[in-house]
Design a protein around this motif. Structure first.
Motif, PDB file in Angstrom:
ATOM      1  N   VAL A 179       0.803  -1.325   0.073  1.00  0.00           N
ATOM      2  CA  VAL A 179       0.234   0.114   0.011  1.00  0.00           C
ATOM      3  C   VAL A 179       0.976   1.044   0.068  1.00  0.00           C
ATOM      4  O   VAL A 179       0.710   2.439  -0.528  1.00  0.00           O
ATOM      5  N   TYR A 180       1.990   1.307   0.482  1.00  0.00           N
ATOM      6  CA  TYR A 180       2.895   2.258   0.906  1.00  0.00           C
ATOM      7  C   TYR A 180       4.264   2.101  -0.218  1.00  0.00           C
ATOM      8  O   TYR A 180       4.623   0.951  -0.104  1.00  0.00           O
ATOM      9  N   GLU A 181       4.661   3.353  -0.426  1.00  0.00           N
ATOM     10  CA  GLU A 181       5.999   3.342  -1.432  1.00  0.00           C
ATOM     11  C   GLU A 181       7.149   2.624  -0.610  1.00  0.00           C
ATOM     12  O   GLU A 181       7.933   1.874  -1.269  1.00  0.00           O
ATOM     13  N   ASP A 182       7.114   2.918   0.757  1.00  0.00           N
ATOM     14  CA  ASP A 182       8.404   2.333   1.470  1.00  0.00           C
ATOM     15  C   ASP A 182       8.247   1.011   2.542  1.00  0.00           C
ATOM     16  O   ASP A 182       9.057   0.681   3.304  1.00  0.00           O
ATOM     17  N   GLN A 183       7.032   0.356   2.054  1.00  0.00           N
ATOM     18  CA  GLN A 183       6.560  -0.728   2.841  1.00  0.00           C
ATOM     19  C   GLN A 183       7.847  -1.726   2.740  1.00  0.00           C
ATOM     20  O   GLN A 183       8.184  -2.210   1.590  1.00  0.00           O
ATOM     21  N   GLU A 184       8.297  -2.567   3.737  1.00  0.00           N
ATOM     22  CA  GLU A 184       9.277  -3.642   3.543  1.00  0.00           C
ATOM     23  C   GLU A 184       8.846  -4.772   3.705  1.00  0.00           C
ATOM     24  O   GLU A 184       9.368  -5.797   3.168  1.00  0.00           O
ATOM     25  N   PHE A 185       7.698  -4.868   4.300  1.00  0.00           N
ATOM     26  CA  PHE A 185       7.141  -6.227   4.383  1.00  0.00           C
ATOM     27  C   PHE A 185       5.414  -6.177   4.091  1.00  0.00           C
ATOM     28  O   PHE A 185       4.765  -5.228   4.139  1.00  0.00           O
ATOM     29  N   LEU A 186       4.875  -7.239   3.423  1.00  0.00           N
ATOM     30  CA  LEU A 186       3.540  -7.447   3.312  1.00  0.00           C
ATOM     31  C   LEU A 186       2.957  -8.468   4.445  1.00  0.00           C
ATOM     32  O   LEU A 186       3.632  -9.585   4.625  1.00  0.00           O
ATOM     33  N   HIS A 187       2.155  -8.123   5.190  1.00  0.00           N
ATOM     34  CA  HIS A 187       1.545  -8.844   6.246  1.00  0.00           C
ATOM     35  C   HIS A 187       0.079  -9.494   5.463  1.00  0.00           C
ATOM     36  O   HIS A 187      -0.816  -8.599   5.286  1.00  0.00           O
ATOM     37  N   LEU A 188       0.147 -10.749   5.346  1.00  0.00           N
ATOM     38  CA  LEU A 188      -1.184 -11.394   4.870  1.00  0.00           C
ATOM     39  C   LEU A 188      -2.111 -12.031   5.737  1.00  0.00           C
ATOM     40  O   LEU A 188      -1.558 -13.066   6.186  1.00  0.00           O
ATOM     41  N   PRO A 189      -2.880 -11.589   6.329  1.00  0.00           N
ATOM     42  CA  PRO A 189      -3.894 -12.425   7.284  1.00  0.00           C
ATOM     43  C   PRO A 189      -4.712 -13.423   6.514  1.00  0.00           C
ATOM     44  O   PRO A 189      -5.251 -12.998   5.587  1.00  0.00           O
ATOM     45  N   ILE A 190      -4.726 -14.634   6.796  1.00  0.00           N
ATOM     46  CA  ILE A 190      -5.298 -15.774   6.209  1.00  0.00           C
ATOM     47  C   ILE A 190      -6.608 -16.074   6.694  1.00  0.00           C
ATOM     48  O   ILE A 190      -6.702 -16.308   8.090  1.00  0.00           O
ATOM     49  N   PHE A 191      -7.666 -16.199   5.975  1.00  0.00           N
ATOM     50  CA  PHE A 191      -8.941 -16.505   6.295  1.00  0.00           C
ATOM     51  C   PHE A 191      -9.763 -17.725   5.651  1.00  0.00           C
ATOM     52  O   PHE A 191      -9.250 -18.040   4.663  1.00  0.00           O
ATOM     53  N   VAL A 192     -10.585 -18.248   6.509  1.00  0.00           N
ATOM     54  CA  VAL A 192     -11.508 -19.263   5.950  1.00  0.00           C
ATOM     55  C   VAL A 192     -12.859 -19.150   6.234  1.00  0.00           C
ATOM     56  O   VAL A 192     -13.348 -18.418   7.237  1.00  0.00           O
ATOM     57  N   THR A 193     -13.621 -19.883   5.357  1.00  0.00           N
ATOM     58  CA  THR A 193     -15.068 -19.710   5.479  1.00  0.00           C
ATOM     59  C   THR A 193     -15.642 -20.907   4.572  1.00  0.00           C
ATOM     60  O   THR A 193     -15.038 -21.543   3.757  1.00  0.00           O
ATOM     61  N   SER A 194     -16.971 -21.372   5.006  1.00  0.00           N
ATOM     62  CA  SER A 194     -17.705 -22.097   4.315  1.00  0.00           C
ATOM     63  C   SER A 194     -18.329 -21.493   2.887  1.00  0.00           C
ATOM     64  O   SER A 194     -18.881 -22.319   2.041  1.00  0.00           O
ATOM     65  N   ASP A 195     -18.723 -20.379   2.937  1.00  0.00           N
ATOM     66  CA  ASP A 195     -19.175 -19.665   1.962  1.00  0.00           C
ATOM     67  C   ASP A 195     -17.968 -19.721   0.606  1.00  0.00           C
ATOM     68  O   ASP A 195     -16.995 -19.556   0.676  1.00  0.00           O
ATOM     69  N   LYS A 196     -18.981 -20.017  -0.560  1.00  0.00           N
ATOM     70  CA  LYS A 196     -18.156 -20.064  -1.704  1.00  0.00           C
ATOM     71  C   LYS A 196     -17.915 -18.943  -2.290  1.00  0.00           C
ATOM     72  O   LYS A 196     -16.994 -18.668  -3.287  1.00  0.00           O
ATOM     73  N   ASP A 197     -18.524 -17.765  -2.129  1.00  0.00           N
ATOM     74  CA  ASP A 197     -18.534 -16.266  -2.758  1.00  0.00           C
ATOM     75  C   ASP A 197     -18.382 -15.365  -1.409  1.00  0.00           C
ATOM     76  O   ASP A 197     -19.525 -14.416  -1.805  1.00  0.00           O
ATOM     77  N   PRO A 198     -17.615 -15.337  -0.763  1.00  0.00           N
ATOM     78  CA  PRO A 198     -17.416 -14.462   0.346  1.00  0.00           C
ATOM     79  C   PRO A 198     -17.116 -12.790  -0.148  1.00  0.00           C
ATOM     80  O   PRO A 198     -16.219 -12.623  -1.159  1.00  0.00           O
ATOM     81  N   LYS A 199     -17.435 -11.778   0.582  1.00  0.00           N
ATOM     82  CA  LYS A 199     -17.304 -10.466   0.041  1.00  0.00           C
ATOM     83  C   LYS A 199     -16.230  -9.925   1.242  1.00  0.00           C
ATOM     84  O   LYS A 199     -15.130  -9.174   0.684  1.00  0.00           O
ATOM     85  N   PHE A 200     -16.458  -9.818   2.363  1.00  0.00           N
ATOM     86  CA  PHE A 200     -15.869  -9.232   3.344  1.00  0.00           C
ATOM     87  C   PHE A 200     -15.399 -10.261   4.547  1.00  0.00           C
ATOM     88  O   PHE A 200     -16.134 -10.847   5.078  1.00  0.00           O
ATOM     89  N   THR A 201     -14.129 -10.055   4.769  1.00  0.00           N
ATOM     90  CA  THR A 201     -13.445 -10.925   5.905  1.00  0.00           C
ATOM     91  C   THR A 201     -14.241 -10.765   7.299  1.00  0.00           C
ATOM     92  O   THR A 201     -13.973 -11.554   8.345  1.00  0.00           O
ATOM     93  N   THR A 202     -15.315  -9.742   7.470  1.00  0.00           N
ATOM     94  CA  THR A 202     -15.879  -9.500   8.534  1.00  0.00           C
ATOM     95  C   THR A 202     -17.246 -10.088   8.659  1.00  0.00           C
ATOM     96  O   THR A 202     -17.862 -10.097   9.784  1.00  0.00           O
ATOM     97  N   ASP A 203     -17.641 -10.769   7.536  1.00  0.00           N
ATOM     98  CA  ASP A 203     -18.868 -11.408   7.305  1.00  0.00           C
ATOM     99  C   ASP A 203     -19.108 -12.580   8.246  1.00  0.00           C
ATOM    100  O   ASP A 203     -18.126 -13.169   8.677  1.00  0.00           O
ATOM    101  N   VAL A 204     -20.336 -12.744   8.568  1.00  0.00           N
ATOM    102  CA  VAL A 204     -20.565 -13.995   9.512  1.00  0.00           C
ATOM    103  C   VAL A 204     -19.985 -15.270   8.850  1.00  0.00           C
ATOM    104  O   VAL A 204     -20.142 -15.408   7.657  1.00  0.00           O
TER     105      VAL A 204
END
Length: 446
Positions: free
Chosen positions: A368-393
């Motif tokens: 996201v930023y020009e000087d970013q040294e790391f990408l922090h990637l949170p991994i999520f799981v759901t039973s939904d086949k077409d999820p929109k947002f990681t805050t969804d039920v």
């Protein structure tokens, strides 16, 4: 258990060292990734090295064992003789869970999963619970609680005796089922209710269908079979739904393994419901998982393809679009850009076919930023086949990976893919500018 097994092995095999042993821990196929990771952590705390440990899915282990064994049935049919392209269902009926997978035979005798593992908590312990509830109904619920708390050894002995009768009960012959009742239980009934067990039975309305002779409780066969009703209905209903699914069409046989599969009542219920499908029960069905786990330890690549039970992906951001994104997800970043947060970026969708050991569906992510040294990637799981947002039920964070990125600018990218090897997951990240590959096992959050 680990120490006992090590000591016994070393006493029987001269010169055997701890490093010579590879351990295979079996788990139900319906367990989620966090539960499997918990078992790995427990094994490591018991002193088993991570590189000396594999997790095997129980119905898969049983399936491998029975592919090596000629599981004979009337007419000479067996799983081992099914040709390439043929499908069969594995019903692993244990004490707690019923685990079901559908396999297709591949070239070379390997197997692939054609439908994601399913099942429920309808195992033999459900029948035990029905029996214990019944004893509480005959006497008093407080009797059962006191008996369990004050006489645990006798409580377990009662369950053991019931287990033997449970597997052998056959209602076609009628007659009575005899179960030995500990003296301490009879004393609990007398002390708690002020009546003997024999006198209590006379007030229940069951008449001669339940009698007491000394320490022997005698039940009509139909009363014994009633303890199985809930469990059998759930299993048969689930199997019926499963066999109607397109990917399960053409299943030729049901392979019954696990201790509960030795129950004649369970075997009969499945035979009656599915008369046109071969029902196969190997000798010592309760040991099929154990023996298959040994085969899996020697040949983990025998399962070549699985079906993803869940949708996996990354929580990311993208440029905010008022026509597409909800205002609640709008966030102004420190560099002044306006972005939509908590966006699901799907890597694997529930139901996808996963070739074991191969990377799945690479996705690219940018800083996201020009000087970013790391990408922090949170991994999520759901039973939904077409999820929109990681805050969804239904969406759940299961872990995260942090990947270093070289240089500067927001046009740098990292390719992320998941490798489903065996029963656990590795995330592989490729920095596009340098080609550097980082492989990380997901430390699934509990």
């Amino acid at each position: 258990m680990k120490e006992d097994l090590t000591n016994i092995s070393e006493s029987q095999v001269a010169g055997l060292k701890a490093d010579d042993i590879h351990w295979v821990l079996t788990v139900p196929a319906i367990w989620n990734d966090s539960a499997k990771h918990f078992m790995r952590l427990a094994a490591e705390q018991a002193g088993i090295a991570s590189d000396k440990l594999s997790l095997a899915l129980e119905p898969e282990a049983a399936s491998l064992y029975c592919r090596h064994l000629r599981v004979q049935r009337e007419g000479g049919s067996s799983i081992s003789t099914l040709r390439v392209g043929k499908k069969y269902l594995v019903l692993d009926a244990g004490g707690g869970t019923i685990d079901i997978t559908v396999h297709e035979v591949c070239a070379g005798g390997n197997l692939k999963e054609v439908h994601k593992a399913s099942g429920g908590d309808w195992g033999g312990t459900k029948v035990d619970a029905e029996f214990m509830d019944f004893l509480g109904e005959l006497t008093d619920t407080s009797v059962m609680q006191i008996f369990k708390e004050d006489h645990m050894e006798d409580y377990i002995e009662l369950l053991r005796d019931f287990e033997i009768k449970k597997r052998a009960v056959d209602t076609t012959n009628g007659g009575k089922i005899t179960i030995k009742v500990p003296v301490s239980f009879l004393e609990c009934v007398q002390d708690t209710t002020g009546q003997s067990m024999k006198n209590k039975l006379q007030t229940t309305g069951y008449g001669k269908r339940i009698t007491m002779a000394g320490d022997k409780l005698r039940l009509d066969a139909d009363i014994m079979s009633s303890f199985f009703t809930t469990s059998l209905l759930n299993i048969v209903e689930h199997l019926s739904d499963l066999l109607q699914k397109p990917e399960c069409k053409g299943v030729e046989a049901i392979l019954m393994v696990g201790g509960y599969s030795e129950s004649i009542l369970l075997q009969d219920a499945i035979k009656q419901q599915f008369p046109h499908v071969k029902i196969l029960v190997p000798p010592e069905a309760g040991l099929a998982v154990l023996k298959g786990a040994v085969i899996y330890g020697h040949c983990p690549s025998a399962i070549t393809e699985r079906v993803s039970k869940y949708t996996y992906g990354i929580s990311t951001t993208e440029t905010f679009d008022k026509n597409k994104h909800p205002w609640s997800k709008r966030e102004v970043f420190s560099d002044g850009t306006i972005r939509c947060v908590d966006v699901w970026s799907v890597i694997v969708t529930a139901g996808d076919k996963l070739v074991v050991g191969e990377a799945q569906n690479e996705r690219e992510y940018f800083p996201v930023y020009e000087d970013q040294e790391f990408l922090h990637l949170p991994i999520f799981v759901t039973s939904d086949k077409d999820p929109k947002f990681t805050t969804d039920v239904g969406s759940k964070k299961v872990g995260s990976v942090t990947v270093p990125v070289s240089g500067s600018g927001t046009d740098r990218s990292v390719g992320v893919r998941m490798i489903f090897g065996g029963t656990e997951i590795t995330v592989e990240c490729v920095e596009k500018a340098t080609g550097k590959i980082t492989q990380l096992d997901i430390a699934f959050l509990m």
